[in-house]
Motif scaffolding. Sequence first.
Motif, short mmCIF file in Angstrom:
data_model
loop_
_atom_site.label_atom_id
_atom_site.label_comp_id
_atom_site.label_asym_id
_atom_site.label_seq_id
_atom_site.Cartn_x
_atom_site.Cartn_y
_atom_site.Cartn_z
N GLU B 89 -25.72 28.78 -15.43
CA GLU B 89 -25.55 27.78 -14.39
C GLU B 89 -26.86 27.46 -13.67
N LYS B 90 -27.63 28.49 -13.32
CA LYS B 90 -28.76 28.26 -12.42
C LYS B 90 -30.12 28.20 -13.11
N CYS B 91 -30.21 28.80 -14.28
CA CYS B 91 -31.52 28.81 -14.95
C CYS B 91 -31.31 28.80 -16.46
N PRO B 92 -30.71 27.71 -16.97
CA PRO B 92 -30.26 27.72 -18.37
C PRO B 92 -31.38 27.79 -19.39
N PRO B 175 -34.85 27.36 -10.07
CA PRO B 175 -35.19 25.94 -10.19
C PRO B 175 -34.18 25.10 -9.41
N PRO B 176 -34.61 23.96 -8.83
CA PRO B 176 -33.68 23.17 -8.00
C PRO B 176 -32.49 22.66 -8.81
N ALA B 177 -31.34 22.52 -8.14
CA ALA B 177 -30.15 21.98 -8.81
C ALA B 177 -30.51 20.62 -9.39
N GLY B 178 -30.03 20.33 -10.58
CA GLY B 178 -30.29 19.04 -11.20
C GLY B 178 -31.59 18.98 -11.99
N HIS B 179 -32.31 20.11 -12.06
CA HIS B 179 -33.56 20.10 -12.83
C HIS B 179 -33.27 19.93 -14.33
N GLY B 180 -34.28 19.45 -15.04
CA GLY B 180 -34.17 19.36 -16.49
C GLY B 180 -34.97 20.48 -17.12
N TRP B 181 -34.52 20.96 -18.27
CA TRP B 181 -35.18 22.11 -18.88
C TRP B 181 -35.13 21.99 -20.40
N GLY B 207 -35.50 8.31 -10.62
CA GLY B 207 -36.02 7.86 -11.91
C GLY B 207 -37.48 8.22 -12.15
N SER B 208 -38.09 8.84 -11.16
CA SER B 208 -39.50 9.21 -11.30
C SER B 208 -39.62 10.74 -11.31
N CYS B 209 -40.59 11.24 -12.04
CA CYS B 209 -40.76 12.69 -12.16
C CYS B 209 -41.39 13.24 -10.89
N ALA B 210 -40.66 14.14 -10.21
CA ALA B 210 -41.15 14.69 -8.95
C ALA B 210 -41.96 15.97 -9.16
N SER B 211 -41.62 16.72 -10.19
CA SER B 211 -42.38 17.94 -10.48
C SER B 211 -42.20 18.25 -11.96
N ALA B 282 -35.79 17.70 -21.63
CA ALA B 282 -35.68 18.08 -20.21
C ALA B 282 -35.38 16.83 -19.36
N ARG B 283 -36.07 15.73 -19.67
CA ARG B 283 -35.84 14.47 -18.93
C ARG B 283 -34.37 14.04 -19.06
N ASP B 284 -33.85 14.11 -20.29
CA ASP B 284 -32.48 13.66 -20.51
C ASP B 284 -31.45 14.57 -19.84
N ARG B 285 -31.84 15.80 -19.59
CA ARG B 285 -30.91 16.73 -18.94
C ARG B 285 -31.00 16.67 -17.41
N ALA B 286 -32.10 16.13 -16.90
CA ALA B 286 -32.29 16.15 -15.43
C ALA B 286 -31.36 15.14 -14.78
N ARG B 287 -30.91 15.48 -13.58
CA ARG B 287 -30.04 14.55 -12.84
C ARG B 287 -30.74 14.10 -11.58
#
Lengths: 165, 287
Positions: B89-92, B175-181, B207-211, B282-287
């Motif tokens: 859940e938190k760090c897949p 990692p923050p909720a909604g991160h992509g990995w 829609g922009s990469c924050a980190s 990772a981008r496609d998984r990020a929310r």
Amino acid sequence: MSKTPVKLTVNGNPVEAEVEPRTLLIHFLREELGLTGPHIGCETSHCGACTVDMNGTSVKACTVFTVQANGADVLTVEGMAGADGSLHPLQEGFMAEHGLQCGYCTPGMILRAYRFLQENPNPSDEEIRWGISGNLCRCTGYQNIVKAIRYAADKMAAAGREAAE
Amino acid sequence: MIPGPFTYHRPSTVEEAVKLLGDLGDEARPLAGGHSLIPMMKLRLAVPEHLVDLQDIDGLSGIRDDGDTISIGAMTTQEDVLGSALLREKCPILPETSWLIADPQVRACGTVGGNVANGDPGNDMPALMQCLGATYVLQGTGGQRTVAARDYYQAAYFTAIEDGEILTEVRIPAPPAGHGWAYEKMKRKVGDYATAAAAVILTLSGGSCASASVALTNVGQTPIFVAAAGEALVGTAVDDAAINEAARQAREAAEPVADLRGPEDFRAHVAGVMVRRAVARARDRAR
């Protein structure tokens, strides 16, 4: 070389011995206990021929020191059949589905499949293949090994249903 | 293949273990799952006179949610990581990486602590921990200290750990909720080390990469944290141009040697491909 006392359970039987700490579990099983079911293949933890069950997980006995197994519960292929000699469904499956040619990998395959089917009693064929991905067979191309494990899964599930009724 | 002789110790507390390791000095090695050390001992690349088995020490395994931090005990096995609902859940990215390590039997024995501690450049978790910004807790007779994963690795098998210390825990900033990995690994077969592999964590905001954080496995003496690859993504829409630039930075940072997995150029190229794939996933998984 000084020896270290160990006590473990192998195929349900208590075993006590003194071993050199560097004695690998596979050598202890084969040479001290005469259990030559687990095989020595690559000796580098790749091939899985030495796979045994230890404390509820599959391990490669070529990469475990016997002293690490002190206190452990170990199962080898010699412990798979029932007390009356009846074959385990996996052993039966490997016969029925021609799951072996030379047979060298078979004890490791059976022990790995034994644990895998407890983790995943109703696997897909692909899950079976990932489940035995640490065991190499150089004869069969795996097709019949997958069928043999499937046979055992089905038989064990049917036995479970009967027991529940 | 029989390892050299050694004396076996099985302490039941961390204090006892570090005392033993401190007293015995560089003739002693801690033993966790043994799946790096025992193969090296068989090849006599390691000939320790003493092994200090950590298996009886309570509290060295387990995965704990400390709010902002996820703590993983050193003796936690790869199999434990795969089975952890908390990590899924938190760090897949952690179970995703474990799944690509070796095979089921090796994962049953191999530990997170062993994977990160010994400094084998082929191991997958070191780059992952650099990507995640993890810190390692090292315990010695003089007390405890922490070292960032990004500072821990010095050369192949040379790390910041001192004789008499054991790595007891890995602390990962959640990692923050909604991160992509994504962890992408090219390997020739199950059980092989990576030809090259890449760990990527990123976050999107509007829609922009924050980190973004990128690290590489097995293309150098140590894992390689590629800050420039992450910077190439931040502020972009993670489009093809940005991904190409991140992959280029990774290729430049890679310093592979030629081996059975391929010549230097090829392995650096694969590092770029792994980054490209990992960033896109990772981008496609990020929310």
